[in-house]
Design an enzyme around this catalytic site. Structure first.
Site, PDB file in Angstrom:
ATOM      1  N   ASP A 219       0.733  -1.097   0.052  1.00  0.00           N
ATOM      2  CA  ASP A 219       0.094  -0.036   0.054  1.00  0.00           C
ATOM      3  C   ASP A 219       1.019   1.195   0.019  1.00  0.00           C
ATOM      4  O   ASP A 219       0.637   2.046   0.767  1.00  0.00           O
ATOM      5  CB  ASP A 219      -1.014   0.081   1.405  1.00  0.00           C
ATOM      6  CG  ASP A 219      -1.864   1.097   1.227  1.00  0.00           C
ATOM      7  OD1 ASP A 219      -2.573   1.465   0.323  1.00  0.00           O
ATOM      8  OD2 ASP A 219      -2.017   1.603   2.607  1.00  0.00           O
ATOM      9  N   GLU A 469       3.670  -7.828   7.115  1.00  0.00           N
ATOM     10  CA  GLU A 469       2.467  -8.570   6.786  1.00  0.00           C
ATOM     11  C   GLU A 469       2.647  -9.632   5.692  1.00  0.00           C
ATOM     12  O   GLU A 469       2.098  -9.504   4.607  1.00  0.00           O
ATOM     13  CB  GLU A 469       1.441  -7.326   6.192  1.00  0.00           C
ATOM     14  CG  GLU A 469       0.820  -6.387   7.189  1.00  0.00           C
ATOM     15  CD  GLU A 469      -0.487  -5.710   6.947  1.00  0.00           C
ATOM     16  OE1 GLU A 469      -1.027  -5.938   5.941  1.00  0.00           O
ATOM     17  OE2 GLU A 469      -0.812  -5.017   8.009  1.00  0.00           O
ATOM     18  N   TYR A 522      -6.505  -3.031  12.295  1.00  0.00           N
ATOM     19  CA  TYR A 522      -7.417  -2.020  11.896  1.00  0.00           C
ATOM     20  C   TYR A 522      -8.980  -1.965  12.333  1.00  0.00           C
ATOM     21  O   TYR A 522      -9.858  -2.244  11.580  1.00  0.00           O
ATOM     22  CB  TYR A 522      -7.470  -1.545  10.388  1.00  0.00           C
ATOM     23  CG  TYR A 522      -5.773  -0.905   9.993  1.00  0.00           C
ATOM     24  CD1 TYR A 522      -5.657   0.542  10.342  1.00  0.00           C
ATOM     25  CD2 TYR A 522      -4.658  -1.765   9.593  1.00  0.00           C
ATOM     26  CE1 TYR A 522      -4.291   0.811   9.950  1.00  0.00           C
ATOM     27  CE2 TYR A 522      -3.803  -1.441   9.624  1.00  0.00           C
ATOM     28  CZ  TYR A 522      -3.263  -0.154   9.700  1.00  0.00           C
ATOM     29  OH  TYR A 522      -2.135   0.332   9.466  1.00  0.00           O
ATOM     30  N   GLU A 558       0.733  -1.379  14.416  1.00  0.00           N
ATOM     31  CA  GLU A 558      -0.145  -0.445  13.287  1.00  0.00           C
ATOM     32  C   GLU A 558      -1.601  -0.596  13.545  1.00  0.00           C
ATOM     33  O   GLU A 558      -2.166  -1.539  14.258  1.00  0.00           O
ATOM     34  CB  GLU A 558      -0.181  -0.927  11.651  1.00  0.00           C
ATOM     35  CG  GLU A 558       1.174  -0.863  11.059  1.00  0.00           C
ATOM     36  CD  GLU A 558       1.073  -1.196   9.679  1.00  0.00           C
ATOM     37  OE1 GLU A 558      -0.166  -1.327   9.064  1.00  0.00           O
ATOM     38  OE2 GLU A 558       2.067  -1.505   8.840  1.00  0.00           O
TER      39      GLU A 558
HETATM   40  C1  GCB Z   1      -1.326  -2.138   6.699  1.00  0.00           C
HETATM   41  C2  GCB Z   1      -0.045  -2.123   5.945  1.00  0.00           C
HETATM   42  C3  GCB Z   1       0.431  -0.669   5.630  1.00  0.00           C
HETATM   43  C4  GCB Z   1      -1.024  -0.183   4.772  1.00  0.00           C
HETATM   44  C5  GCB Z   1      -2.099   0.001   6.143  1.00  0.00           C
HETATM   45  C6  GCB Z   1      -3.266   0.583   5.645  1.00  0.00           C
HETATM   46  O1  GCB Z   1      -1.802  -3.381   7.228  1.00  0.00           O
HETATM   47  O2  GCB Z   1       0.972  -2.549   6.541  1.00  0.00           O
HETATM   48  O3  GCB Z   1       1.277  -0.709   4.760  1.00  0.00           O
HETATM   49  O4  GCB Z   1      -0.848   1.095   4.330  1.00  0.00           O
HETATM   50  O5  GCB Z   1      -2.392  -1.380   6.493  1.00  0.00           O
HETATM   51  O6  GCB Z   1      -3.573   1.861   5.800  1.00  0.00           O
HETATM   52  O7  GCB Z   1      -4.010   0.005   4.938  1.00  0.00           O
END
Ligand code: GCB
Length: 670
Positions: A219, A469, A522, A558
């Site tokens: 990403d 990841e 997330y 994250e």
């Molecule tokens: C993740 C990735 C990161 C992305 C992020 C996202 O898990 O490690 O590279 O930018 O999510 O914002 O989706």
């Protein structure tokens, strides 16, 4: 033939056609099931000390405006076949100006941004007559993404695969002294299933017939070009090629030890009757000599500093980032000074167990960020103004750490982190790793070898991250990551190993090979979008589950929410500044619960600043999970995070609050 294979073959064609003749290979299809991986040797990096001037060395920058040509996408090897490197590029094709260092993608107003395949750079430069005298000249690139082929005056010099990492070659015999010279670079941005990171090249129909498209699952935008500085530097004929430093502290942290070992390159090193010696001098910040030693035959030794000022992270001590200067002098038998190289050294210890990570014997709680090297116009190009601004923001917000997600950052930023006491989880360029294969394993290991070789002397580097990841749910991930982790450990036993994992703890197969478990999640974004009431307990439950499964320290590496600066909605709604603030706050609650358990050792927000990604309907001009905008201004959540990071600093490490941390409201509230 399928285009990806054709293109891959074309890559081989480049190598076969090119004067390098390095590769004869065929594209192999790899199946991830029942894969038997062999632990093969990887090439070892030599030399590449950061270019520094001294009384025996000169450094010259080749940064500036270069000439640039893009190849036809359908014909990426034409330039090699037609030998564009044999004369000025402008004689083969019209050129455009291109800044170095910078990504080339966002410089022009046409579709160079999405170009796939090779591009060419050249420039002229003078080499002074004085450089011809009894010394060696080296050409060094801080990084070119992804693959680089270099010629000097039409003669091959070096080929390097893998972005974000330096490479160099000796050019002494290729240069014209007291005359003008030409450097030509071909750079290829194509990512395939056996590059690090992985990508795909496909041929798809468009309005004009067929076109080539690059895709990848990670990403962030696959910026390409000469990303970091290009240097010419001189060394004596016999010179200091490698310096490796490790440090130790006495139990009461009053005495420091610096162990150094040096490798020498050059003919004098091979003469039997010439006993080379190393004189090592250690100076404190005021330039006062605090320890010295002259090695007897061995090119290494130990320096003792008493009393010592240890290297401490920012906000963990009143004098963070304390650095000594180590001066290494190479002497010949007759005490003739052959070479001098100086580097900064921080004296500290690291240790870890199933619960904690400690620096100088004190438990660390990481409060930091995942970041990107990314900015408007220059893309991933080194930019000192941006780097200094970013460190000012890191310190303003009270962070003590960041992860170099998802690739090695510039050497200049590593030096800056040393100076400022910012701890780094140093990540190799393996991101979203899948389709595990023997060839990929070799390159993955090589990326770690190059990274550790480059960064092993930085006190700021406290952990290696071997992947972000990776698809660690698959059967082959088990042995693959065991091999990668063991290889990393074989290169450096002084730092723990982690990886940022996104599969569930029940599926994961890599955690057993790591020292510290980092997980990315997330809540209220990719799962249960908008549900602020579904964050805190989920985070607590997941961290506990990871800890139960592996009995190792846990980091949340994250969490976050995309946020459009200036979008306000009350009650909070996804993409608004209120939502990001709420998402953070719900995580803080979980982290405080987890901290009580003793094995939860850090929180890393995703992301430090907004950044560019490939185009997609989920991204508005890029990923907007930044706490700062891409122009490095704070969003509302930055002020909340700042209060938390300083509160943690005061509670855990007795730091003081900045005067402007709380805005006066009324003397009714204390
Ligand atoms: C993740 C990735 C990161 C992305 C992020 C996202 O898990 O490690 O590279 O930018 O999510 O914002 O989706």
């Amino acid at each position: 033939m399928h285009l990806r294979i054709r293109l891959t073959c074309r890559k081989y064609e480049i190598w076969a056609l090119s004067i390098f003749s390095l590769v004869t290979g065929l594209y192999v299809l790899h199946f991830s099931i029942a894969l038997i991986l062999v632990n093969k040797e990887v090439p070892q990096t030599r030399g590449m000390l950061y270019p520094r001037e001294s009384e025996t060395r000169e450094v010259r920058s080749l940064d500036g405006i270069w000439n640039f040509v893009r190849s036809d996408q359908a014909n990426p090897t034409q330039g090699v076949r037609d030998e564009w490197y044999a004369k000025e590029l402008s004689k083969s094709r019209p050129t455009i100006p291109m800044p170095v260092p910078a990504s080339y993608n966002d410089i022009t107003t046409d579709n160079l941004r999405d170009h796939v395949g090779t591009v060419w750079y050249d420039r002229k430069f003078f080499v002074p007559r004085s450089w011809s005298k009894d010394q060696r000249i080296w050409l060094r690139f801080g990084s070119v993404h992804y693959e680089a082929y270099v010629w000097i005056n039409g003669q091959k010099v070096v080929k390097h695969e893998m972005g974000h990492l330096p490479f160099e070659a000796e050019v002494t015999d290729l240069l014209s002294y007291g005359a003008e010279n030409r450097i030509t670079v071909m750079c290829d941005n194509a990512l395939i299933q056996t590059t690090v990171p992985q990508g795909r090249i496909t041929e798809v129909p468009n309005d004009g017939g067929m076109t080539i498209v690059q895709s990848y699952t990670f990403d962030f935008f696959n910026y390409a070009g000469i990303h970091r500085s290009v240097h010419l530097y001189t060394t004596p004929r016999t010179f200091i090629e490698e310096v490796e430093v490790t440090t130790n502290l006495s139990k009461d942290a009053t005495i420091g030890e610096v162990f150094y070992s040096v490798s020498v390159n050059g003919s004098a090193a091979n003469e039997a009757d010439n006993v080379l010696q190393i004189q090592a001098n250690l100076y404190d910040k005021d330039g006062i000599l605090v320890a010295n030693a002259t090695s007897d035959q061995k090119l290494g030794g130990k320096l003792q500093v008493n009393p010592v000022k240890p290297w401490w992270p920012y906000l963990m001590h009143s004098e963070p980032g304390y650095l000594y200067q180590l001066e290494i002098k190479l002497l010949a038998t007759n005490d003739e000074l052959l070479d001098v190289y100086r580097l900064k050294v921080g004296i500290r210890t690291l240790s870890w167990n199933s619960q904690q990570f400690l620096i100088n014997g004190k438990p660390v709680y990481f409060r930091g960020f995942g970041r990107h090297e990314d900015s408007d116009i220059r893309g991933k190009g080194l930019d000192n103004a941006l780097m200094v601004r970013d460190f000012n923001l890191l310190k303003w917000i009270g962070a003590n750490a960041y992860r170099t997600s998802h690739y090695p950052y510039s050497e200049e930023s590593m030096q800056f982190a040393d100076e400022h006491g910012i701890m780094i989880i140093d990540e190799c360029p393996s991101v979203d790793t899948e389709n595990f294969s023997q060839e990929l394993l070799g390159k993955h290991k090589s990326s770690l070898e190059q990274l550790i070789h480059r960064d092993r002397n930085h006190p700021s580097v406290v952990m290696w991250s071997i992947a972000n990841e990776p698809r660690t749910g698959s059967v082959s991930a088990d042995s693959y990551f065991e091999l990668v982790a063991n290889f990393t450990r074989s290169l450096d036993k002084t730092r723990p190993i982690t990886a940022a994992i996104a599969v569930s703890n029940t599926q994961d197969k890599a955690g057993r090979s790591l020292d510290i478990i980092s997980f990315n999640r997330y809540n209220a974004w990719y799962s249960n979008a908008g549900r602020l009431d579904m964050i805190t307990q989920n985070v607590i439950d997941e961290a506990i589950a990871w800890n139960k499964r592996y009995n190792k320290p846990i980091i949340m590496s994250e969490y976050g929410a995309d946020t459009l600066e200036g979008l306000h909605m009350q009650p909070a709604y996804v993409w608004s500044e209120e939502f990001q603030t709420e998402v953070f706050s719900r995580h803080f609650k979980a982290f405080d619960e987890l901290r009580k358990k003793g094995w939860f050792i850090g929180e890393f927000v995703w992301n430090f600043a907004d950044f560019k990604t490939a185009q997609s309907y989920t991204r508005v001009g890029g990923n907007k999970k930044g706490v700062f905008t891409r122009a490095r201004q704070p969003k509302a959540a930055a002020h909340l995070l700042r209060k938390r990071y300083f509160a943690l600093g005061r509670d855990l490490d007795q730091c003081s609050f900045p005067e402007d941390l709380f805005t006066y409201i009324a003397d009714l509230i204390s």
